[in-house]
Each structure stands twice: as C-alpha cells, then as structure tokens.
Design an enzyme around this catalytic site. Structure first.
Site, PDB file in Angstrom:
ATOM      1  N   CYS A   1       0.820  -1.225   0.000  1.00 48.93           N
ATOM      2  CA  CYS A   1       0.000   0.000   0.000  1.00 48.93           C
ATOM      3  C   CYS A   1       0.847   1.266   0.000  1.00 48.93           C
ATOM      4  O   CYS A   1       0.354   2.346  -0.318  1.00 48.93           O
ATOM      5  CB  CYS A   1      -0.930   0.006   1.201  1.00 48.93           C
ATOM      6  SG  CYS A   1      -1.991  -1.446   1.260  1.00 48.93           S
TER       7      CYS A   1
ATOM      8  N   ASN B   1     -10.381  -0.126  -0.546  1.00 50.70           N
ATOM      9  CA  ASN B   1      -8.934   0.006  -0.324  1.00 50.70           C
ATOM     10  C   ASN B   1      -8.208  -0.608  -1.526  1.00 50.70           C
ATOM     11  O   ASN B   1      -8.232  -1.826  -1.709  1.00 50.70           O
ATOM     12  CB  ASN B   1      -8.583  -0.707   0.989  1.00 50.70           C
ATOM     13  CG  ASN B   1      -7.092  -0.753   1.277  1.00 50.70           C
ATOM     14  OD1 ASN B   1      -6.258  -0.625   0.394  1.00 50.70           O
ATOM     15  ND2 ASN B   1      -6.758  -0.970   2.536  1.00 50.70           N
TER      16      ASN B   1
ATOM     17  N   HIS C   1      -3.320   7.063   2.488  1.00 57.73           N
ATOM     18  CA  HIS C   1      -3.742   5.777   1.912  1.00 57.73           C
ATOM     19  C   HIS C   1      -5.151   5.485   2.399  1.00 57.73           C
ATOM     20  O   HIS C   1      -5.451   5.621   3.591  1.00 57.73           O
ATOM     21  CB  HIS C   1      -2.764   4.687   2.356  1.00 57.73           C
ATOM     22  CG  HIS C   1      -3.272   3.306   2.115  1.00 57.73           C
ATOM     23  ND1 HIS C   1      -3.833   2.927   0.913  1.00 57.73           N
ATOM     24  CD2 HIS C   1      -3.319   2.209   2.922  1.00 57.73           C
ATOM     25  CE1 HIS C   1      -4.200   1.650   1.002  1.00 57.73           C
ATOM     26  NE2 HIS C   1      -3.907   1.202   2.199  1.00 57.73           N
TER      27      HIS C   1
HETATM   28  O1  UT7 Z   1      -4.220  -1.297   3.407  1.00 56.92           O
HETATM   29  C1  UT7 Z   1      -3.289  -1.946   4.224  1.00 56.92           C
HETATM   30  C2  UT7 Z   1      -3.459  -1.582   5.641  1.00 56.92           C
HETATM   31  N1  UT7 Z   1      -4.693  -2.147   6.121  1.00 56.92           N
HETATM   32  C3  UT7 Z   1      -5.358  -1.499   7.068  1.00 56.92           C
HETATM   33  O2  UT7 Z   1      -4.937  -0.441   7.458  1.00 56.92           O
HETATM   34  C4  UT7 Z   1      -6.581  -2.157   7.651  1.00 56.92           C
HETATM   35  C5  UT7 Z   1      -6.607  -1.936   9.142  1.00 56.92           C
HETATM   36  N2  UT7 Z   1      -7.664  -2.618   9.863  1.00 56.92           N
HETATM   37  C6  UT7 Z   1      -8.982  -2.315   9.727  1.00 56.92           C
HETATM   38  O3  UT7 Z   1      -9.366  -1.532   8.881  1.00 56.92           O
HETATM   39  C7  UT7 Z   1      -9.926  -2.894  10.753  1.00 56.92           C
HETATM   40  O4  UT7 Z   1      -9.202  -3.627  11.698  1.00 56.92           O
HETATM   41  C8  UT7 Z   1     -11.088  -3.775  10.172  1.00 56.92           C
HETATM   42  C9  UT7 Z   1     -12.061  -2.897   9.414  1.00 56.92           C
HETATM   43  C10 UT7 Z   1     -10.491  -4.852   9.266  1.00 56.92           C
HETATM   44  C11 UT7 Z   1     -11.853  -4.468  11.309  1.00 56.92           C
HETATM   45  O5  UT7 Z   1     -12.353  -3.497  12.201  1.00 56.92           O
HETATM   46  P1  UT7 Z   1     -12.071  -3.614  13.766  1.00 56.92           P
HETATM   47  O6  UT7 Z   1     -12.755  -2.492  14.389  1.00 56.92           O
HETATM   48  O7  UT7 Z   1     -10.575  -3.731  13.970  1.00 56.92           O
HETATM   49  O8  UT7 Z   1     -12.822  -4.964  14.130  1.00 56.92           O
HETATM   50  P2  UT7 Z   1     -12.308  -6.220  14.983  1.00 56.92           P
HETATM   51  O9  UT7 Z   1     -11.499  -7.123  14.114  1.00 56.92           O
HETATM   52  O10 UT7 Z   1     -11.692  -5.728  16.261  1.00 56.92           O
HETATM   53  O11 UT7 Z   1     -13.675  -6.933  15.319  1.00 56.92           O
HETATM   54  C12 UT7 Z   1     -14.665  -6.293  16.140  1.00 56.92           C
HETATM   55  C13 UT7 Z   1     -15.902  -7.167  16.193  1.00 56.92           C
HETATM   56  C14 UT7 Z   1     -15.627  -8.604  16.590  1.00 56.92           C
HETATM   57  O12 UT7 Z   1     -16.724  -9.051  17.346  1.00 56.92           O
HETATM   58  P3  UT7 Z   1     -16.667  -9.085  18.976  1.00 56.92           P
HETATM   59  O13 UT7 Z   1     -15.506  -9.977  19.295  1.00 56.92           O
HETATM   60  O14 UT7 Z   1     -16.463  -7.661  19.387  1.00 56.92           O
HETATM   61  O15 UT7 Z   1     -18.005  -9.627  19.344  1.00 56.92           O
HETATM   62  C15 UT7 Z   1     -15.613  -9.350  15.274  1.00 56.92           C
HETATM   63  O16 UT7 Z   1     -15.991 -10.701  15.411  1.00 56.92           O
HETATM   64  O17 UT7 Z   1     -16.529  -7.235  14.916  1.00 56.92           O
HETATM   65  C16 UT7 Z   1     -16.655  -8.609  14.479  1.00 56.92           C
HETATM   66  N3  UT7 Z   1     -16.387  -8.651  13.049  1.00 56.92           N
HETATM   67  C17 UT7 Z   1     -17.350  -8.498  12.124  1.00 56.92           C
HETATM   68  N4  UT7 Z   1     -18.672  -8.287  12.225  1.00 56.92           N
HETATM   69  C18 UT7 Z   1     -19.368  -8.139  11.086  1.00 56.92           C
HETATM   70  C19 UT7 Z   1     -15.202  -8.809  12.423  1.00 56.92           C
HETATM   71  N5  UT7 Z   1     -15.366  -8.733  11.093  1.00 56.92           N
HETATM   72  C20 UT7 Z   1     -16.688  -8.546  10.873  1.00 56.92           C
HETATM   73  C21 UT7 Z   1     -17.469  -8.377   9.735  1.00 56.92           C
HETATM   74  N6  UT7 Z   1     -18.801  -8.173   9.889  1.00 56.92           N
HETATM   75  N7  UT7 Z   1     -16.923  -8.385   8.509  1.00 56.92           N
END
Ligand code: UT7
Length: 335
Positions: free
Chosen positions: A124, A291, A260
């Site tokens: 990226c 992205n 980005h």
């Molecule tokens: O381009 C290269 C660099 N990449 C990035 O910069 C990406 C960086 N990361 C992100 O953008 C975020 O981490 C994500 C958008 C991928 C995920 O968001 P998050 O706020 O970090 O979510 P999380 O992984 O901490 O998950 C939070 C909750 C979990 O549930 P509990 O444990 O709180 O009950 C997950 O199980 O959301 C749940 N979850 C989902 N729910 C619905 C995880 N993925 C999903 C989903 N739909 N797709």
C-alpha cells in the site's frame, strides 16, 4: 588503478508532479453484495471502515489495461508525449508474472522511447515510494520525466469468505508524471519498514506451497486487522508529522490530507492526532472505491481534483502504509 575521474549526471534543481490520472473499474460492488458470505451487514461495514461500495475489475480490466489508461490521462494532463518519459515505475502486488515487470509492458504499450521500466513491491505504500524515487531520479539527472503508477486487482487475491478482508480490498489504478520544476514540488520522503510485524498482512502462502497442495488455489491476502489498525492510527500520524517537518511546513500550511485509503476511521484518527485544522480537506475516496493499496492515493487525489476539492497549487500531505509493514509519506504541490 585508473585515476580517471568519472563524469556524473546533473539533474533538475527541483521536481514536481506535473499531472495525475486514474482508472476506476466498471463494476460497482455495494456492501449488500458481500455481506451474506461473511455474516456481516452494510451498517457494520460502513461504521467500521467507511466503505459503502467498491470497484472490482472485470476480466478485461487487467492491471496492464488499468495502468495504461491511468497513465494516458496523467500524460495528457501534463501536456507530455509518451516519448518524453524516460522511466516508468509501477507499484503493484497483483501482477502475477514474476518477470517481466509490468512496467516494461506498460512503457511499450504507451509508446515510450524504450523508457527504463521496473516494478516496485511496497504494497500500500508503493505509490509514495515511487514518487520519492521519481523525484530523486529527476533531481539526480537519471531521468527527465518519470511516470509513477499504482495499480492493483486485489479482488484476485481476496477471499470472499474472509470477514477481515472481503469488504476492504478493491481494484483500480492511479498515475502521476514527475518532472522538472522551477520550485520544489515534492518534499523529502519519510519512509521505513518494520519487518518484525511482517506477519500482520501477507499473502497466505508461497506459490510453491500452493502448487504442492492437492487443491491449488490463488494464495489470498490475510490480515490481522486490529493490530494494523492501531499501528496505522498512531504510528503513522507521527510519520506524517515528520513529513511536514522535513518539508518545513506546519499543519496550518496544508490544504489537503490524502492518506492511503485503508479505513475511514484510520484517516479520522490520524487527522485528530495531527490536529489538522478545519480548512484542510481530507480525502475520503474509500467510501466509493474501497482500499486499492498502491492505487489509493492517486485515485483519491484524482477524485478531489474532479470534485473541485483540490486545486492546482494546493499543498497535499501523502502518507501510505501497509504490508511489510512498510510506509512512506511526503508533502507535494498539486499540479
Ligand atoms: O491497506 C493496508 C493496511 N490495512 C489497514 O490499514 C486495515 C486496518 N484494519 C482495519 O481496517 C480494521 O481492523 C477492520 C475494518 C479490518 C476491522 O475493524 P475492527 O474495528 O478492527 O474490528 P475487529 O477485528 O476488532 O472486530 C470487532 C468485532 C468482533 O466481534 P466481537 O468480538 O467484538 O463480538 C468481530 O468478530 O466485529 C466482528 N467482526 C465483524 N462483524 C461483522 C469482524 N469482522 C466482521 C465483519 N462483519 N466483517
């Protein structure tokens, strides 16, 4: 030992971006089309990432087609003929031929006069690496004009059933022509890498392991989203501040913030940490584009120009980060 003194090249005093171009694939994919496979919802995706829809390339929209199209627009806007390009740099992780480099095919299709051409792999952060290289090539005398392209077809390496990535990654291309300028148009780069965190975003496995498996399939991208999110939101704001410092400007001098397009919440967190004043317009291309890794910054700048949010002469801060982990950022003057 010969005591003959070698001649050295002399370049332009300053370099600048002379024109940008973009290619957005034709297929619009709204969140609703993805949620069933990942047990998610449009609301969750929008809240957690800011993405409403993304573009995925059709079979005809190859990385070469998208790169050439974005490059042609950038050349037109720069008022340059392809034969004036001395070097083509393509940043990508989705050109599936190990060799030759995509840049050589792009340089040929554009009709450059046998320009030097090579690909760079900085995920990226690739476009910002390319802009830094281009600026130094022009100022060092190795090239008159350099074409920098970021292009990806991440839909090819994204697992549609992976909750952590399926809704994020997308396809597209962006390009910039870098050439000589009367005034400094590209500030010093701040860049680096942290290989200790290389496991956080990676292609799942090596092609040789894929071929050895009984059921070979394209190795998908895997990402530990949350640690990447925290690293990007906090560490990258500091790197962005260093890019401002190295360019000798403060946040009040900025017109645009073009990070980005990884996640809208990362963009907002960086803007808060940097205390960007209200007048700084912030790129939010991710909402409609997803992205697109190396393509995201030129795509975002292109949209800001099209929407009248960016104007020629504006000062923009680029900051890009991703797999490696690698990062790069610089201040540029908008062409
Ligand atoms: O381009 C290269 C660099 N990449 C990035 O910069 C990406 C960086 N990361 C992100 O953008 C975020 O981490 C994500 C958008 C991928 C995920 O968001 P998050 O706020 O970090 O979510 P999380 O992984 O901490 O998950 C939070 C909750 C979990 O549930 P509990 O444990 O709180 O009950 C997950 O199980 O959301 C749940 N979850 C989902 N729910 C619905 C995880 N993925 C999903 C989903 N739909 N797709």
């Amino acid at each position: 030992m010969s005591d003959v003194r070698l001649a050295t090249a002399t370049g332009a005093t300053h370099a600048a971006i002379l024109g940008v171009g973009a290619y957005r694939p034709s297929r619009v994919v709204p969140n609703a089309d993805l949620v069933a496979a990942i047990d998610s919802s449009d609301e969750w995706i929008q809240q957690r990432s800011g993405i409403r829809e993304r573009r995925w390339a059709t079979a005809e929209e190859t990385v070469q087609l998208m790169a050439v199209s974005a490059a042609r627009t950038a050349l037109e806007r720069s008022g340059l003929d392809p034969r004036q390009i001395d070097c083509v740099v393509v940043a990508t992780v989705t050109h599936f031929l190990q060799t030759p480099a995509l840049a050589t095919l792009v340089a040929h299709e554009l009709g450059t006069d046998q320009a030097a051409a090579f690909d760079i792999s900085a995920a990226c952060a690739g476009f910002c690496h390319g802009v830094a290289l281009a600026s130094d090539l022009v100022r060092g005398g190795s090239a008159g004009h350099v074409l920098v392209i970021g292009v990806e077809r991440l839909s090819d390496i994204t697992d549609p059933t992976d909750r952590g990535t399926a809704f994020i990654f997308a396809d597209g291309a962006g390009a910039a022509v870098v050439g000589p300028s009367e005034d400094p148009g590209i500030g010093p780069v701040v860049w680096g890498s942290d290989g200790e965190q290389s496991e956080l975003i990676r292609q799942r496995e090596d092609w040789r392991d894929v071929l050895a498996s009984p059921d070979p399939a394209i190795p998908h991208l895997v990402m530990q989203g949350n640690p990447v999110f925290r690293w990007a939101s906090f560490t990258m704001a500091k790197v962005a501040q260093q890019a401002l410092d190295r360019a000798g400007i403060g946040v009040d001098d900025l017109d645009l913030f073009v990070p980005h397009q990884a996640n809208m919440r990362i963009t907002d967190a960086m803007a808060r940490t940097m205390k960007l004043p209200d007048h700084v317009r912030i790129a939010r291309d991710i909402a409609e584009q997803g992205n697109t890794s190396a393509a995201s910054i030129p795509l975002a700048l292109d949209r800001m120009l099209a929407d009248g949010e960016a104007h020629s002469g504006d000062l923009a801060l680029f900051i890009a980060f991703g797999a490696g982990l690698s990062y790069a950022g610089q201040v540029v003057r908008v062409p």
